[in-house]
Design an enzyme around this catalytic site. Structure first.
Site: not given
Ligand code: SF4
Ligand code: SF4
Ligand code: FES
Length: 574
Positions: A279, A282, A299, A319, A358, A361, A366, A503
């Protein structure tokens, strides 16, 4: 000027405009509540908090009435107690009797109130409404039969998350809480954050359980079952076992996971360091090559889904890095599978996360390689605690152990991912090194720390000066995005976390009523950062070895193939 009121015949000073509930609390008098949430506009929906105003002879709700000169409040008169008891009995009259099997058994406010009011039998009975269990979401289970219509979930979803996936539907006795047209949550704009679970007083909302699948995998001799745990888990799990908020039990966590029977134990913080390598590279690449700015972190899976639905104009700014959970999953199913001679399809990867999203996710398209998912199952912190209990593991009898290598060594920068501002701080430490070839003189970046909903800073790295912002709670993210839409152009990098505080307050964390818990969890992460020797991601020896042995360089071909992705607009029922 202060007012004088009487509480149970004792004169008490109060500020004009103060809520009765707050004054009573200050006097050490606990009033039961259900719909009330501190900091939110009171709805007065449940009437559980009634008190008697002797001045008028009326029962009034303490959560929505402010003090008035001359009031004489009876907080626990026979009339008040009877009224509260009747409210609980009415709620129970339309509630299932399956407490023994309920996910919130022992942690349910309605159950507590029934006990407190000595309700031992059904006095009021009537026809119960029929409802369907909603299992459609990858993360959240809705059991409308257990809903008491307090509206807390609706408030959090609209006011904190800016999503409004659920609302009151129908009228009178047919009222339910649900998504548009009362369809499955999977068709709605729900971003799976789980913040509604955190505020629900009953078992009407809970996370989708992956318990059975994991138990089956652990019992399957053809499977190698490995586990990874997120940076925040070690400072929150302790609360499930009666320890003080913020107690760091990282070593005991490793020991408990080994006792459960996981074949290898990895630390997602290792992958947080990997994320930072990618990151920060990037970010610098975008700045130097006039890429889309401000770059926004990726994230948080709830933020990603929110952007796909409500902020598509910012998708190019996000990102391309996968989250640490997914980066580690991808590395395990490729590199680790190779070095351990395991077929990727026989490697079962469990992630322990502070987050309900999560689970969503982990099953995104993907996040697969050749049709094999990088993550097979996700447990929340609460579910892990249940697993530990199921296996009869006494946390107080364990000796601290370390995670396995490779993928078990971490920096304290990666550990900061658990709190709002942590991804930013870790990324800036490494970006500074990349730009100047020297370490940041002071690792700690105070301006991006703490529980504040928005934090901003200007950071100079050699001849580069960048503006950064950190927001948590998506309503705050929306305000910032609107400023950018309206022409604000001084920001280069933004961290967005959907859950307030990050989190450590994710939708899978221990349910708590301690207002200090969040602060303590955050302080624990900062304490770890103060005391550990590797404080920057680019010094993590296992991350450096992974680049040398497998990935090549940050943003290289292999990294792009495994660690990066992209997102596009998502159409849902709004
Ligand atoms: S999980 Fe989050 S977005 Fe979904 S209904 Fe609950 S609060 Fe709303
Ligand atoms: S689902 Fe839970 S938080 Fe939402 S209204 Fe029902 S009981 Fe209240
Ligand atoms: S807590 Fe006061 S009306 Fe619900």
């Amino acid at each position: 000027m202060e007012l004088t009121i009487k509480i149970n015949n004792t004169p008490v000073q109060a500020e004009p405009g103060e809520l009765l509930l707050d004054v009573l609390e200050r006097q050490g008098i606990r009033i039961p509540t259900l719909c009330h949430m501190k900091g939110f506009f009171p709805s007065g929906a449940c009437r559980m908090c009634v008190v008697e105003n002797e001045q008028t002879g009326k029962l009034i709700t303490a959560c929505s009435h402010t003090v008035e000169q001359g009031m004489n409040i009876k907080s626990h008169s026979a009339r008040v107690i009877e009224a509260r008891k009747t409210i609980v009995e009415l709620l129970l009259s339309n509630h299932p009797d399956d407490c023994l099997y309920c996910v919130r058994n022992g942690l349910c406010d309605l159950q507590d109130l029934a006990r407190e009011h000595c309700i031992t039998e059904r006095r009021i009975s009537g026809a119960k409404n029929r409802h369907h269990l909603d299992l459609s979401s990858a993360s959240i289970v809705r059991d409308p039969a257990k809903c008491i219509l307090c509206g807390r979930c609706v408030k959090v979803c609209s006011e904190v998350m800016e999503v409004s996936a659920i609302d009151f539907i129908n009228r009178g006795s047919n009222t339910v809480i649900g998504p548009t047209f009362n369809k499955g949550l999977n068709t709605s704009s729900c971003i799976n954050c789980g913040q509604c679970i955190m505020v629900c007083p009953t078992g009407a909302l809970s996370e989708k359980n992956h318990f059975a699948e994991i138990r089956d995998a652990l019992n399957d001799p053809t499977k190698t079952v490995v586990v990874q745990y997120a940076p925040a888990i070690s400072v929150t799990l302790a609360e499930e076992f009666g320890m003080a908020p913020g107690t760091d039990i990282n070593g005991l966590l490793n020991a408990a996971l080994r006792k459960i029977g996981f074949d290898r134990i990895f630390d997602t913080t290792f992958a947080a360091d990997l994320t930072i390598m990618e990151e920060s590279a990037e970010l610098i690449h975008r700045i130097k090559n006039h890429g889309h700015l401000p770059m926004i972190t990726s994230c948080c899976p709830s933020w990603i889904k929110y952007a796909e639905e409500f902020a598509c104009d910012f998708l190019p700014n996000i990102s391309s890095c996968k989250s640490p959970q997914q980066m580690l999953g991808a590395v395990l199913k490729s590199y680790y599978a190779e070095i351990s001679n395991t077929e990727p399809e026989n490697l079962y990867v469990v992630a322990i996360m502070p987050c309900a999203a999560k689970k969503f996710e982990g099953q995104r398209e993907e996040m697969t390689q050749r049709g094999i998912s990088d993550i097979d199952a996700v447990l929340t912190t609460r579910e892990l605690a249940n697993f530990i209990r199921l296996f009869g593991i006494g946390m107080d009898k364990l000796e601290a152990e370390t995670a396995d290598s490779p993928h078990g060594v971490r920096s304290s920068a990666g550990k900061l991912f658990g709190a709002s501002g942590g991804v930013m701080e870790a990324a800036l430490r490494t970006a500074y090194f990349s730009v100047t070839n020297t370490e940041l003189p002071q690792c700690k970046i105070e301006q991006v720390r703490g529980c504040t909903r928005r934090k901003e800073a200007t950071i100079t790295m050699g001849d580069l000066t960048i503006g950064v912002a950190v927001v948590n709670g998506l309503s705050n993210a929306k305000t910032l995005l609107d400023e950018i839409r309206n022409g604000r152009d001084d920001l280069h990098f933004i961290e967005v976390m959907a859950c307030p505080g990050g989190c450590i307050n994710g939708g899978g964390q221990p349910l708590h009523k301690n207002p200090e818990a969040l602060k303590k969890r955050m302080e624990a992460l900062y304490q770890i950062d103060e005391t550990e020797t590797i404080r920057v991601s680019h010094q993590n020896p296992e991350v450096l070895a992974l680049y040398q042995n497998f990935l090549g360089t940050p943003l290289g071909n292999k990294s792009h193939e495994l660690l990066h992705t992209s997102y596009c607009q998502r159409n849902v029922l709004l």
